[in-house]
Structures are given as C-alpha cells and as structure tokens.
Scaffold this motif. Structure first.
Motif, PDB file in Angstrom:
ATOM      1  N   LEU A  20       1.082  -1.098   0.030  1.00  0.00           N
ATOM      2  CA  LEU A  20       0.010  -0.082   0.005  1.00  0.00           C
ATOM      3  C   LEU A  20       0.870   1.351  -0.055  1.00  0.00           C
ATOM      4  CD1 LEU A  20      -2.871  -1.076   2.470  1.00  0.00           C
ATOM      5  CD2 LEU A  20      -2.829  -0.569   0.110  1.00  0.00           C
ATOM      6  N   HIS A  21       2.072   1.052   0.647  1.00  0.00           N
ATOM      7  CA  HIS A  21       2.868   2.329   0.949  1.00  0.00           C
ATOM      8  C   HIS A  21       3.440   2.516  -0.578  1.00  0.00           C
ATOM      9  CE1 HIS A  21       5.356   5.421   2.396  1.00  0.00           C
ATOM     10  NE2 HIS A  21       6.584   4.687   2.137  1.00  0.00           N
ATOM     11  N   GLU A  22       3.987   1.594  -1.405  1.00  0.00           N
ATOM     12  CA  GLU A  22       4.307   1.781  -2.770  1.00  0.00           C
ATOM     13  C   GLU A  22       3.406   2.139  -3.644  1.00  0.00           C
ATOM     14  OE1 GLU A  22       5.982  -1.976  -3.698  1.00  0.00           O
ATOM     15  OE2 GLU A  22       7.808  -1.892  -1.897  1.00  0.00           O
ATOM     16  N   LEU A  23       2.288   1.761  -3.441  1.00  0.00           N
ATOM     17  CA  LEU A  23       1.179   2.267  -4.347  1.00  0.00           C
ATOM     18  C   LEU A  23       0.684   3.630  -4.130  1.00  0.00           C
ATOM     19  CD1 LEU A  23      -1.458  -0.878  -4.437  1.00  0.00           C
ATOM     20  CD2 LEU A  23       0.303   0.101  -6.211  1.00  0.00           C
ATOM     21  N   GLY A  24       1.374   4.348  -3.027  1.00  0.00           N
ATOM     22  CA  GLY A  24       1.098   5.591  -2.772  1.00  0.00           C
ATOM     23  C   GLY A  24       0.199   6.057  -1.663  1.00  0.00           C
ATOM     24  N   HIS A  25      -0.361   5.092  -0.994  1.00  0.00           N
ATOM     25  CA  HIS A  25      -1.147   5.438   0.128  1.00  0.00           C
ATOM     26  C   HIS A  25      -0.591   5.977   1.281  1.00  0.00           C
ATOM     27  CE1 HIS A  25      -4.741   3.644  -1.697  1.00  0.00           C
ATOM     28  NE2 HIS A  25      -3.786   2.433  -1.963  1.00  0.00           N
ATOM     29  N   VAL A  32      -4.265  -1.124   6.971  1.00  0.00           N
ATOM     30  CA  VAL A  32      -4.113  -2.556   7.396  1.00  0.00           C
ATOM     31  C   VAL A  32      -4.434  -2.766   8.708  1.00  0.00           C
ATOM     32  CG1 VAL A  32      -2.354  -4.269   8.126  1.00  0.00           C
ATOM     33  CG2 VAL A  32      -1.954  -2.981   5.949  1.00  0.00           C
ATOM     34  N   THR A  33      -4.523  -1.687   9.665  1.00  0.00           N
ATOM     35  CA  THR A  33      -5.129  -1.806  11.046  1.00  0.00           C
ATOM     36  C   THR A  33      -6.510  -2.128  11.025  1.00  0.00           C
ATOM     37  OG1 THR A  33      -3.315  -0.878  12.048  1.00  0.00           O
ATOM     38  CG2 THR A  33      -5.011  -0.926  12.977  1.00  0.00           C
ATOM     39  N   ARG A  34      -7.156  -0.953  10.180  1.00  0.00           N
ATOM     40  CA  ARG A  34      -8.509  -0.805  10.194  1.00  0.00           C
ATOM     41  C   ARG A  34      -9.223  -2.407   9.475  1.00  0.00           C
ATOM     42  NH1 ARG A  34      -9.111   3.029   6.407  1.00  0.00           N
ATOM     43  NH2 ARG A  34      -8.231   4.342   7.642  1.00  0.00           N
ATOM     44  N   ALA A  35      -8.332  -2.891   8.455  1.00  0.00           N
ATOM     45  CA  ALA A  35      -8.770  -4.066   7.918  1.00  0.00           C
ATOM     46  C   ALA A  35      -8.705  -5.384   8.735  1.00  0.00           C
ATOM     47  CB  ALA A  35      -7.874  -4.583   6.668  1.00  0.00           C
ATOM     48  N   ARG A  36      -7.801  -5.158  10.035  1.00  0.00           N
ATOM     49  CA  ARG A  36      -7.534  -6.159  11.002  1.00  0.00           C
ATOM     50  C   ARG A  36      -8.472  -6.191  11.880  1.00  0.00           C
ATOM     51  NH1 ARG A  36      -3.657  -9.535  11.465  1.00  0.00           N
ATOM     52  NH2 ARG A  36      -3.651  -9.665  13.546  1.00  0.00           N
TER      53      ARG A  36
END
Length: 107
Positions: A20-25, A32-36
């Motif tokens: 996600l960081h490499e995609l620019g987020h 990731v924390t929200r998804a968990r």
C-alpha cells in the motif's frame, strides 16, 4: 506523524502495508489496522445466515450386516475379489466394507 500500534501483525500484514505504501497510500498502516479490526455485526450476520440456511441433514444409509459378514468370510477364505463384489453390490459400499472389518479374522 501518528503512531500506529502493530500488535499481533503477521508477515502478511507487513507485506500489505509495504505494498500500500508503494502504491502511494499515505496511511498504509492505518488501512491495514482497519482491515484487521473485528467486525461483530458481520460475524453475527454470518452466523445467523448459516443457521438459517443450513442444508438438510444427509440421511444415513443402513449398513447391510449380512453382506458385511459375507465379505469378511470371503476375506478370511482369501477370496478378496469376491469380497469386493459383495461390498460393491450394497447401497453403501464404504460403510459395509468398514463394517466387514469387525468380522475379519473372527472365528
């Protein structure tokens, strides 16, 4: 910059954060924390749905004990092909073959 707690993260979580960081987020760790995060309503709905739409229980077939006994006698005589024919002719070959094990080697 805010600090995100990473308690209980797995290697896949760190990989997801990196992607996600490499995609620019900018908030990859927060995503990731929200998804968990646990979702009790979703879990309750899934439980309710599975209980309401549970398929009808399978009917258990009766084991043909006479065929099982005959198949075991054939095995005891050494005629495995005859035992296989006897078992395959029943409605539940697997259950009958398993039941035949009770009588193999019994005098």
């Amino acid at each position: 910059m805010r600090t995100i707690r990473r308690d209980g993260w797995t290697a896949a979580d760190y990989d997801s954060e990196q992607i996600l960081h490499e995609l620019g987020h900018r908030d990859a760790a927060a995503r990731v924390t929200r998804a968990r995060r646990r979702r009790p309503v979703r879990r309750a709905w899934r439980t309710l749905r599975t209980r309401l739409h549970r398929p009808a229980p399978e009917t258990t077939t009766c084991i043909d004990w006479n065929a099982a006994r005959a198949a075991a006698d054939a095995v005891n005589r050494g005629d495995v092909a005859a035992a296989d024919r006897i078992v395959q002719a029943t409605t539940d070959p697997r259950g009958t073959a398993f039941a035949a094990f009770r009588f193999i080697g019994v005098k």
